[in-house]
Write an enzyme that holds these catalytic residues in place. Structure first.
Site: not given
Ligand code: GLN
Length: 303
Positions: A63, A66, A188, A239, A257
């Site tokens: 993430s 992003k 994505y 988050y 993650v």
């Molecule tokens: N690729 C992961 C997902 O879409 C990214 C989530 C994350 O890093 N929080 O679930």
């Protein structure tokens, strides 16, 4: 200030008593990583970089991608995106579906998965190939031309990303995705599967602490845009733990993650930390602990 000494101490303290947490295993491939690796890198606006521990090992940025897709979209599209995505903390897990229906297909913010899918969709429309644009941007800003997608992780997420597929079809039902769902999902998953080290990430994120100025001195974003991007990072970048992050760390941060966290000290430096064990909200346990220590010991905080 002896920054090298400080981060050496933080790595040594981490290694003596590694924080608890579990490695993400819902994306096959992430769970095979040695969970007790830990690295940190600090890229100062003045040009020096400091690193300690496993700071040059590549990991899945997940993430953290992003923040870069949002920056590119803001650079190419100005404020247009904000008609399709809000800027409020969600208070829900990053992959939650519930809010999206209650709020008629407008994601709470660009850093939860639904919001990031909309950003990727927009970038796809503008560039024709969002993932290649992103990779080129990361290579240029980190001065590392070898940055690339880990194809095994991208394929694993394509095979198992049913929740993200649900979010994407749901967004389409509200006319908030323009491109075909498989194309948006592929872009994505590939952006999430980019592999980078703490050193790459801290350097690539430098424009966030330099008022939008990229590594070559040219603007990536205006100072005003970067101030706003950092505000969204602070309130939404971690988050449903964003409040706790602001309390403990006090910096705009984006986590993934894969165990990485990118943190911005506006006007001073950009920091990347990595430790694969995650806490309840999907943020690196070692990373949060390290950032809390580093900001306490340096006084780096926006407050
Ligand atoms: N690729 C992961 C997902 O879409 C990214 C989530 C994350 O890093 N929080 O679930």
């Amino acid at each position: 200030m002896n920054i090298q000494g400080l981060i050496d101490d933080i790595v040594a303290e981490n290694n003596m008593a590694p924080p608890a947490g579990a490695v993400a295993d819902y994306i096959p491939g992430l769970e095979t990583i040695d969970p007790d690796q830990f690295g940190i890198a600090v890229a100062m606006n003045s040009g020096e970089t400091y690193s300690a521990g496993h700071s040059s090992i590549n990991f899945s940025i997940q993430s953290i991608s992003k923040v870069f897709t949002l920056a590119l979209t803001m650079a190419l599209d100005g404020d247009g995106l904000w008609r399709r995505v809000s800027r409020e903390p969600s208070g829900t897990p990053f992959n939650s579906l519930v809010q999206l229906e209650q709020e008629h297909g407008i994601p709470r913010n660009p850093f939860i998965n639904s919001g990031a899918l909309v950003v990727t969709d927009r970038l796809l429309t503008i560039t024709g190939d969002s993932q290649t644009s992103l990779q080129a941007f990361l290579r240029q800003q980190s001065a590392n031309p070898s940055i690339q997608v880990n194809e095994a992780i991208a394929a694993a997420e394509r095979a198992t990303g049913h929740r993200n597929a649900s979010l994407a079809y749901f967004l389409t039902s509200y006319n908030n995705l323009v491109n075909p769902v498989p194309q948006v999902l592929n872009a994505y998953f590939r952006q999430c599967a980019i592999a980078m080290s703490c050193e790459d990430l801290a350097t690539a994120g430098g424009f966030l602490s330099r008022g939008g100025q990229g590594v070559d001195g040219l603007p990536v974003l205006t100072a005003d845009q970067v101030r706003r991007l950092n505000a969204v990072l602070l309130t939404c970048g971690t988050y449903d733990a964003a409040g706790d992050f602001a309390y403990r760390v006090g910096l705009p941060c984006k986590s993934g993650v894969g165990g990485g966290i990118l943190a911005v000290v506006p006007g001073t430096c950009t920091i990347a930390v990595w430790g694969p064990r995650l806490g309840r909200s999907g943020n690196s346990s070692a990373g949060v602990a390290a950032l809390a220590k580093l900001t306490a010991r340096t006084g780096w905080s926006i407050f």
